[in-house]
Design a protein around this motif. Structure first.
Motif, PDB file in Angstrom:
ATOM      1  N   UNK A   1      -5.245  -7.853  -2.666  1.00 28.55           N
ATOM      2  CA  UNK A   1      -4.672  -8.497  -1.487  1.00 28.55           C
ATOM      3  C   UNK A   1      -3.450  -7.729  -1.001  1.00 28.55           C
ATOM      4  N   UNK A   2      -3.188  -7.888   0.293  1.00 27.55           N
ATOM      5  CA  UNK A   2      -2.057  -7.195   0.903  1.00 27.55           C
ATOM      6  C   UNK A   2      -0.951  -8.194   1.180  1.00 27.55           C
ATOM      7  N   UNK A   3       0.250  -7.853   0.801  1.00 29.43           N
ATOM      8  CA  UNK A   3       1.404  -8.726   1.055  1.00 29.43           C
ATOM      9  C   UNK A   3       2.537  -7.905   1.658  1.00 29.43           C
ATOM     10  N   UNK A   4       3.391  -8.593   2.380  1.00 32.94           N
ATOM     11  CA  UNK A   4       4.568  -7.981   2.993  1.00 32.94           C
ATOM     12  C   UNK A   4       5.803  -8.642   2.392  1.00 32.94           C
ATOM     13  N   UNK A   5       6.742  -7.845   1.944  1.00 33.67           N
ATOM     14  CA  UNK A   5       8.006  -8.358   1.418  1.00 33.67           C
ATOM     15  C   UNK A   5       9.104  -7.971   2.400  1.00 33.67           C
ATOM     16  N   UNK A   6       9.456  -8.900   3.268  1.00 36.55           N
ATOM     17  CA  UNK A   6      10.566  -8.668   4.207  1.00 36.55           C
ATOM     18  C   UNK A   6      11.880  -8.781   3.448  1.00 36.55           C
TER      19      UNK A   6
ATOM     20  N   UNK B   1       1.419  -3.696  -1.694  1.00 33.78           N
ATOM     21  CA  UNK B   1       2.729  -4.213  -1.302  1.00 33.78           C
ATOM     22  C   UNK B   1       3.301  -3.370  -0.170  1.00 33.78           C
ATOM     23  N   UNK B   2       3.622  -4.017   0.915  1.00 28.56           N
ATOM     24  CA  UNK B   2       4.332  -3.368   2.022  1.00 28.56           C
ATOM     25  C   UNK B   2       5.807  -3.783   1.949  1.00 28.56           C
ATOM     26  N   UNK B   3       6.653  -2.865   1.608  1.00 34.35           N
ATOM     27  CA  UNK B   3       8.092  -3.130   1.483  1.00 34.35           C
ATOM     28  C   UNK B   3       8.725  -2.911   2.854  1.00 34.35           C
TER      29      UNK B   3
ATOM     30  N   UNK C   1       4.233   4.157  -4.586  1.00 32.90           N
ATOM     31  CA  UNK C   1       4.186   4.852  -3.290  1.00 32.90           C
ATOM     32  C   UNK C   1       3.291   6.080  -3.368  1.00 32.90           C
ATOM     33  N   UNK C   2       3.352   6.774  -4.493  1.00 28.98           N
ATOM     34  CA  UNK C   2       2.518   7.967  -4.657  1.00 28.98           C
ATOM     35  C   UNK C   2       1.039   7.609  -4.776  1.00 28.98           C
ATOM     36  N   UNK C   3       0.746   6.467  -5.411  1.00 28.66           N
ATOM     37  CA  UNK C   3      -0.644   6.058  -5.614  1.00 28.66           C
ATOM     38  C   UNK C   3      -1.211   5.280  -4.435  1.00 28.66           C
ATOM     39  N   UNK C   4      -0.376   4.933  -3.476  1.00 34.25           N
ATOM     40  CA  UNK C   4      -0.859   4.181  -2.318  1.00 34.25           C
ATOM     41  C   UNK C   4      -0.861   2.684  -2.521  1.00 34.25           C
ATOM     42  N   UNK C   5      -0.375   2.205  -3.681  1.00 36.73           N
ATOM     43  CA  UNK C   5      -0.328   0.772  -3.927  1.00 36.73           C
ATOM     44  C   UNK C   5       0.811   0.111  -3.150  1.00 36.73           C
ATOM     45  N   UNK C   6       1.791   0.904  -2.719  1.00 32.34           N
ATOM     46  CA  UNK C   6       2.927   0.379  -1.973  1.00 32.34           C
ATOM     47  C   UNK C   6       3.241   1.315  -0.817  1.00 32.34           C
ATOM     48  N   UNK C   7       3.900   0.749   0.180  1.00 33.64           N
ATOM     49  CA  UNK C   7       4.349   1.523   1.342  1.00 33.64           C
ATOM     50  C   UNK C   7       5.671   0.939   1.813  1.00 33.64           C
TER      51      UNK C   7
ATOM     52  N   UNK D   1       3.105 -13.209   3.453  1.00 35.58           N
ATOM     53  CA  UNK D   1       4.404 -12.659   3.825  1.00 35.58           C
ATOM     54  C   UNK D   1       5.468 -13.368   2.998  1.00 35.58           C
ATOM     55  N   UNK D   2       6.206 -12.597   2.244  1.00 36.85           N
ATOM     56  CA  UNK D   2       7.364 -13.118   1.508  1.00 36.85           C
ATOM     57  C   UNK D   2       8.606 -12.753   2.313  1.00 36.85           C
ATOM     58  N   UNK D   3       9.340 -13.783   2.712  1.00 37.68           N
ATOM     59  CA  UNK D   3      10.500 -13.543   3.576  1.00 37.68           C
ATOM     60  C   UNK D   3      11.775 -13.738   2.768  1.00 37.68           C
ATOM     61  N   UNK D   4      12.439 -12.626   2.443  1.00 38.90           N
ATOM     62  CA  UNK D   4      13.705 -12.638   1.696  1.00 38.90           C
ATOM     63  C   UNK D   4      14.802 -12.177   2.644  1.00 38.90           C
TER      64      UNK D   4
END
Length: 616
Positions: free
Chosen positions: A15-20, A42-44, A68-74, A96-99
């Motif tokens: 699953x794709x999530x966004x951490x604001x 994870x989209x940071x 980031x290198x493996x593409x699991x995060x951006x 979406x996790x809103x911090x």
């Protein structure tokens, strides 16, 4: 009924999530935990910088670099004030996790409003636009606490004050309300978490504030009774609670209308399945409408927690209790004297209330509906926090115990220091007894000073002469002769005494010269007060000041040596109070006088700084 996903399910979902706010204090912990769990892309998103800067020494940043290198995060730079940027990063996201950012200037109300309140509106709009199903918002337990009363085991039914003196808390309360009202509109499910007193590695507020207070010499004070309880939450547990909330939101079937419920139950074969379905819907509605308090489930005395952190970093633990009203007065005077306090992002009065009030919360709702339970204990969290802030540790604190005390330094560290500090009780008591006899001989016998001195010399001569004619043995006891060296004074001792007299004389001349120039108001008031005190004491008799000096010499230095830290802390507190009071009064003095005093204060700032450093 709580539905939990298995490890295999998590690993295959991707699953794709966004951490604001993913580069903030809590955002880092959440991103690291998501990456460790796996199954998440994870989209940071953060507004702190346009490019991602990682610290290889941090385990969380090292994990993020590999992801980031493996593409699991951006990583993406996102300003929550710009809706288009939020839409760009949330497209195709499941959660979406809103911090929110915490390093905001509370004096820039407009910017705070745009980031917190308008930012929440923008996030909600972007989630609806991009068809995001779940939004988890990180609020704070501060939204139910205004400091007017204690909170003991507060739960979701606790009534919020509605009005707050702290700007950030007031705005966060309004943002939380927007998130909760947005629930179940256009398919968006929202959940609000209220962690209490979050701490952990990379903390930018609580632990650094404690260290700064310790370096300023103010960590010795306990505000209030020191018995107030508080709930603290380790950052890793807050991250775990966010993931639990996202999983629970995704596992519920939401229904808000009775006809939808009746239509939905037709597919169930028996009554037990229908009852389970109704129970799940009821719990889902509870989940979406209330906010959840998140704690470590280990309430502890606030000042005990502070002591553990400061003690672990090598700073003195708080032990001197100060009334809350006294500290509040000093804070109020400081705020009145300094209109611009841009270096503070937390209200001092709020921190004062937080440190003196009981504030514990009931976390059972999060346990029952989210399946939350702490993954890191309070003890382990404290140890991990202390290790992460080892660069702020005070290594010199433990060496101070081997140093000479201030009282011993003032007395010269010789025989006089040993006597007045009661190092040898027999010798001290003998000296005190002799001085008391001399006091009675000169002041309480009714004779003049000259006749008392002549009688004393006569008594000494007779005693010495009688001791000289005694035989070497008397009643079987050997009588030791008094060597002549006991009555001799060395040249070095005379020179030291003359130097001391010369230093006292020169110091007095310098003070008189300073007073003659009219530059030092503080010195003027000191001299006037001292002369008035001497005049007041002389109005009685010489016996009074000598008696006071005798008692003072044998008690004051000893008490100061035993309670040096407490006395220095009290002096520092009174000094700060006087400084703030003086600056407060300057604002109401006529301009010429105020300018003159201000110039005098500038000239004496190095002295003030040196005095504060000495007391610390």
């Amino acid at each position: 009924m709580v539905v939990k996903t298995t490890a295999n399910d998590v690993a295959t979902e991707n699953r794709t999530c966004v951490v604001l706010g993913g580069r903030g204090f809590l955002g880092r912990s959440l991103v690291a935990r998501l990456l460790r769990l796996g199954g998440w892309i994870v989209r940071v998103a953060d507004s702190s910088s346009h490019s991602l800067l990682t610290d290889p020494s941090l385990a969380s940043d090292s994990l993020l670099s590999n992801a980031l290198c493996s593409g699991q995060a951006s990583f993406c730079h996102v300003d929550v004030r710009d809706t288009s940027q939020i839409i760009k990063v949330t497209k195709g996201a499941d959660v979406v996790f809103y911090m929110e950012p915490t390093d905001l200037d509370i004096h820039d109300f407009y910017n705070c409003y745009l980031i917190i309140v308008q930012g929440a509106k923008n996030v909600i709009y972007a989630c609806r636009e991009c068809r995001v199903r779940r939004l988890v918002y990180n609020s704070s337990a501060d939204v139910v606490f205004d400091g007017s009363r204690d909170i003991l085991d507060g739960d979701f039914s606790f009534i919020c004050p509605g009005k707050f003196k702290d700007t950030l808390i007031d705005l966060k309360f309004h943002a939380e309300g927007l998130i909760r009202l947005a629930n179940n509109i256009d398919g968006l499910l929202t959940c609000v978490l209220r962690p209490s007193n979050v701490f952990g590695p990379c903390d930018t507020q609580f632990v650094p504030l404690l260290v700064n207070l310790a370096k300023a010499g103010l960590s010795k004070f306990i505000i209030g009774s020191g018995e107030n309880m508080s709930d603290f939450t380790y950052a890793e547990n807050v991250a775990h609670a966010h993931i639990c909330a996202a999983e629970t939101l995704g596992s519920r079937v939401v229904s808000v209308a009775g006809k939808v419920l009746l239509k939905s139950v037709t597919g169930y074969a028996n009554l037990s399945d229908i009852l389970i379905y109704i129970e799940s819907i009821y719990k889902t509605e509870v989940l979406n409408m209330q906010a959840f308090f998140i704690t470590n489930l280990e309430p502890i005395m606030f000042w005990e927690f502070v002591s553990l952190i400061l003690g672990g970093l090598g700073y003195p633990r708080p032990y001197i209790k100060v009334p809350t009203w006294m500290v509040s007065c000093i804070v109020s005077l400081h705020q009145c004297s300094h209109e611009n306090l841009h270096n503070h992002n937390v209200s001092p009065h709020y921190m004062l209330r937080l440190a003196s009030r009981t504030r514990t919360f009931d976390c059972s709702a999060a346990q029952n509906h989210l399946g939350y339970s702490p993954v890191i204990s309070l003890k382990d969290g404290i140890n991990s926090t202390i290790q992460s802030f080892s660069h702020l540790a005070n290594d010199t604190f433990y060496t101070k115990f081997n140093e000479q005390s201030k009282a011993e330094k003032m007395l010269g560290g010789g025989i006089v220091a040993d006597i007045l500090l009661w190092r040898d009780e027999r010798r001290t008591f003998a000296c005190f007894f002799v001085l008391v006899l001399l006091f009675c001989w000169f002041f309480l016998c009714g004779r003049t000073f000259a006749s008392s001195l002549a009688d004393l010399l006569l008594l000494v001569i007779v005693t010495l002469y009688g001791h000289g004619i005694l035989s070497s043995k008397l009643c079987g006891y050997a009588v030791q002769e008094i060597p002549s060296s006991c009555f001799q004074v060395t040249v070095s001792d005379v020179q030291k005494s003359l130097r001391s007299i010369a230093c006292i004389w020169n110091r007095g001349v310098r003070r008189i010269t300073t007073l003659a120039k009219g530059e030092d108001w503080c010195e003027f008031f000191k001299v006037v007060f001292s002369l008035y005190l001497i005049k007041y004491m002389q109005s009685y008799s010489l016996a009074v000041p000598f008696a006071m000096a005798l008692v003072y010499a044998f008690t004051a230095y000893f008490v100061y040596d035993q309670y040096e830290a407490e006395i220095d802390a009290f002096r520092l507190l009174m000094f700060c109070c006087m400084v703030e009071l003086k600056e407060f009064l300057w604002r109401y003095l006529p301009l010429p006088i105020s300018s003159s005093l201000q110039n005098d204060n500038v000239l004496h700032q190095p002295k003030v700084a040196a005095r504060v450093k000495e007391w610390k």
